[in-house]
Write an enzyme that holds these catalytic residues in place. Structure first.
Site, PDB file in Angstrom:
ATOM      1  N   SER A  94       0.828  -1.207   0.000  1.00 57.21           N
ATOM      2  CA  SER A  94       0.000   0.000   0.000  1.00 57.21           C
ATOM      3  C   SER A  94       0.859   1.252   0.000  1.00 57.21           C
ATOM      4  O   SER A  94       1.968   1.263   0.549  1.00 57.21           O
ATOM      5  CB  SER A  94      -0.891  -0.017   1.246  1.00 57.21           C
ATOM      6  OG  SER A  94      -1.441   1.262   1.478  1.00 57.21           O
ATOM      7  N   TYR A 124      -2.380  -0.250   9.928  1.00 54.43           N
ATOM      8  CA  TYR A 124      -2.581  -0.793   8.579  1.00 54.43           C
ATOM      9  C   TYR A 124      -1.279  -0.679   7.781  1.00 54.43           C
ATOM     10  O   TYR A 124      -0.814  -1.644   7.170  1.00 54.43           O
ATOM     11  CB  TYR A 124      -3.715  -0.035   7.878  1.00 54.43           C
ATOM     12  CG  TYR A 124      -3.850  -0.387   6.414  1.00 54.43           C
ATOM     13  CD1 TYR A 124      -4.276  -1.656   6.021  1.00 54.43           C
ATOM     14  CD2 TYR A 124      -3.541   0.541   5.417  1.00 54.43           C
ATOM     15  CE1 TYR A 124      -4.382  -1.995   4.679  1.00 54.43           C
ATOM     16  CE2 TYR A 124      -3.648   0.209   4.074  1.00 54.43           C
ATOM     17  CZ  TYR A 124      -4.068  -1.054   3.713  1.00 54.43           C
ATOM     18  OH  TYR A 124      -4.160  -1.394   2.382  1.00 54.43           O
TER      19      TYR A 124
END
Length: 341
Positions: A136, A161
């Site tokens: 990501s 995350y």
């Protein structure tokens, strides 16, 4: 620019198959005659109907097999590898969302760390031609240097995350080094389009508008220093992944990480105005969001901006879709799917 074409004789195992990117990638592979095994735990992080709608579109393909299960269950993964013997694995299953990781960290460790470890172990014991996995853009943290390049320092994640995605890259690197697992990580920048994720801002804005509610804009109402986001249309993303699948890393560099983004960031307010215009066109009436401006949220970053030179060099990846065209496709799908008047 040459890259190997997709091998339709191989078996592709896609995790998170009922998810946004997993669905579109699987559909593209199946349309070309590939054999696809998909797994998804169909969790209730967002509207289940959307996940089932995606799955329904894949079920008519006779070369598609679906397993409902969780990648954090090691036995489920090992059984799939033993039964289907996949050649290429694409790990897209993950607990997504930066803000949700602040409220519910457990599911991130379970899915993104333990789940990914299980995939790596399976690839170690049942060797594959290529493992492609989702990282990501959030790994860049509050990096101020733009555009973000793969060689940038990424040791300061600002959300759990992001930490799980950075750990995926480290784990994949180690497994490539120790066990010769050819692996490629993709740092996704904001992906959008029809049948996308309802927790993403553009989808949430549409939901709020049709529910008669104001949208929350987390930029302090500061248009001079607005947030920038690198929005990438789903069709462009799928082309990039598809080209990579048959292009495994070389033996001397068994693990690679690429940015996969649009290389053309938009101000958040410009994105919102474009969505208003696209929804106006789709509904035939003027759409204007009521806006409430709030401070930037913990874990959010001021700008995401991808340098995509490396992926372009590797497989000729160059996104083609403008936000006007991409958001119009989303708006047309949304008004049709939700039967909006």
């Amino acid at each position: 620019m040459s890259y190997k074409l997709l091998d339709t004789n191989k078996t592709y195992f896609i995790t998170g198959v009922a998810g946004f990117i997993g669905f579109y990638l699987s559909k593209k592979l199946l349309e070309q005659g590939c054999k696809v095994i998909g797994i998804d735990n169909i969790n209730d992080y967002y509207d289940l109907n959307l996940k089932y709608t995606r799955l329904e579109e894949l079920k008519p393909f006779d070369r598609f097999s679906f397993v409902q299960g969780d990648i954090s269950d090691k036995n489920v993964i090992i059984n799939i590898f033993e039964e289907y013997k996949p050649n290429i694995v694409v790990n897209l299953a993950a607990q997504a969302g930066v803000r949700y990781s602040i409220e519910n960290p457990d599911v991130y460790i379970q899915s993104n760390v333990i789940g990914f470890y299980n995939i790596l172990e399976a690839c170690r014991h049942h060797p594959v031609d290529h493992l492609v996995y989702a990282s990501s853009s959030s790994v860049y943290g509050a990096n101020k240097k733009v555009p973000f390049e793969e060689t940038d320092f990424v040791d300061n994640p600002v959300s759990l995350y992001a930490s799980t995605k950075k750990s995926n890259e480290l784990m994949a690197h180690t497994y490539s080094h120790l066990y010769n697992v050819p692996a490629t990580g993709l740092r996704f920048f904001t992906v959008y389009g029809p049948m996308g994720r309802p927790d993403m801002a553009y989808f949430g804005f549409a939901n709020k508008y049709f529910a008669g509610e104001p949208i929350k804009v987390f930029n302090n109402g500061d248009f001079e220093n607005d947030l920038y986001r690198d929005f990438t249309f789903i069709d462009d993303i799928v082309i990039g992944i598809e080209r990579l699948l048959s292009n495994s890393p070389t033996e001397d560099v068994p693990h690679k990480v690429y940015n996969i983004g649009n290389n053309s960031p938009e101000k958040l307010m410009v994105f919102i105005e474009t969505l208003e215009k696209c929804l106006s066109k789709a509904t035939g009436k003027k759409v204007e969001f009521k806006k409430e401006f709030e401070p930037i949220k913990p874990g959010d970053v001021p700008a995401t901006y991808a340098s995509t030179d490396e992926l372009q060099k590797a497989v000729g990846f160059k996104p083609e879709t403008s936000i006007e065209k991409g958001l119009q496709k989303f708006a047309d799908w949304y008004t049709d799917y939700y039967n909006v008047q």
